[in-house]
Scaffold this active site. Sequence first.
Site, PDB file in Angstrom:
ATOM      1  N   LYS A  87     132.362 -46.024  40.722  1.00  0.00           N
ATOM      2  CA  LYS A  87     132.632 -47.079  39.842  1.00  0.00           C
ATOM      3  C   LYS A  87     133.485 -46.687  38.580  1.00  0.00           C
ATOM      4  O   LYS A  87     133.502 -45.482  37.996  1.00  0.00           O
ATOM      5  CB  LYS A  87     131.072 -47.240  39.005  1.00  0.00           C
ATOM      6  CG  LYS A  87     130.999 -48.679  38.413  1.00  0.00           C
ATOM      7  CD  LYS A  87     129.602 -48.824  37.871  1.00  0.00           C
ATOM      8  CE  LYS A  87     129.478 -50.092  36.982  1.00  0.00           C
ATOM      9  NZ  LYS A  87     128.035 -50.100  36.588  1.00  0.00           N
ATOM     10  N   HIS A  89     134.028 -48.452  35.645  1.00  0.00           N
ATOM     11  CA  HIS A  89     133.544 -48.842  34.635  1.00  0.00           C
ATOM     12  C   HIS A  89     132.249 -48.606  34.051  1.00  0.00           C
ATOM     13  O   HIS A  89     131.514 -48.108  35.010  1.00  0.00           O
ATOM     14  CB  HIS A  89     133.746 -50.470  34.585  1.00  0.00           C
ATOM     15  CG  HIS A  89     133.114 -51.209  35.421  1.00  0.00           C
ATOM     16  ND1 HIS A  89     133.289 -51.164  36.717  1.00  0.00           N
ATOM     17  CD2 HIS A  89     131.998 -51.936  35.189  1.00  0.00           C
ATOM     18  CE1 HIS A  89     132.391 -52.320  37.220  1.00  0.00           C
ATOM     19  NE2 HIS A  89     131.671 -52.432  36.766  1.00  0.00           N
TER      20      HIS A  89
END
Length: 204
Positions: A87, A89
């Site tokens: 991921k 963010h």
Amino acid sequence: RISPYFFNAGSFSTASLLSSLGTAYAQTIADACTSSSENPSPLEFDVIFGPAYKGIPLCAITAIKLADLNPTLFGQKEWCFNRKEAKDHGEGGTLVGAPLQGKRVLIIDDVITDGAAKREAVEIIKAYGGVLAGMVVAVDRQETTGVQGSRLSALGTLRKEYGVPMVAIVTLKDIIEYSKGRAGEKELAAIQAYKEQYGSEDVL
């Protein structure tokens, strides 16, 4: 190999079924953590790790059921799972849940056949600074790994290689015994023939 049977953890798709499965994992882990003459090296762990994808709900429900079973012993145990893709963010990375650095990590997964996916999980744990504490699967298919000259099961091979507790809730041997009088003769014969061809010698 073309297997005549398949274990699908996704079939535990109701709340009550998942709850029962979680209880089975929790009780198996609690038994493995108890020292006895038959278990001189009890399991010790800090974090439950569920490899993506099926291991994710399994490690979560197991953590809950362990806390219900023995809040004093298991209530503060942590849990964690990985993402297939990092991921970029929010918290980022590929792990969700407790950090693994410097902790003893117990792998929870659905089934073991040749052990390849479990080795990947071990490498993830090592990459994040964790130490493999053990492994618990729902079903041990009790098959050889395919390594020439070895008749050990995948679970037996990993247990020997890593030197930590590795247990299953049920085994193929248990399934065959339970299925007598319940499954059709044709199905049982096919499973038995497959077991005779690929079955391991270390049937525990």
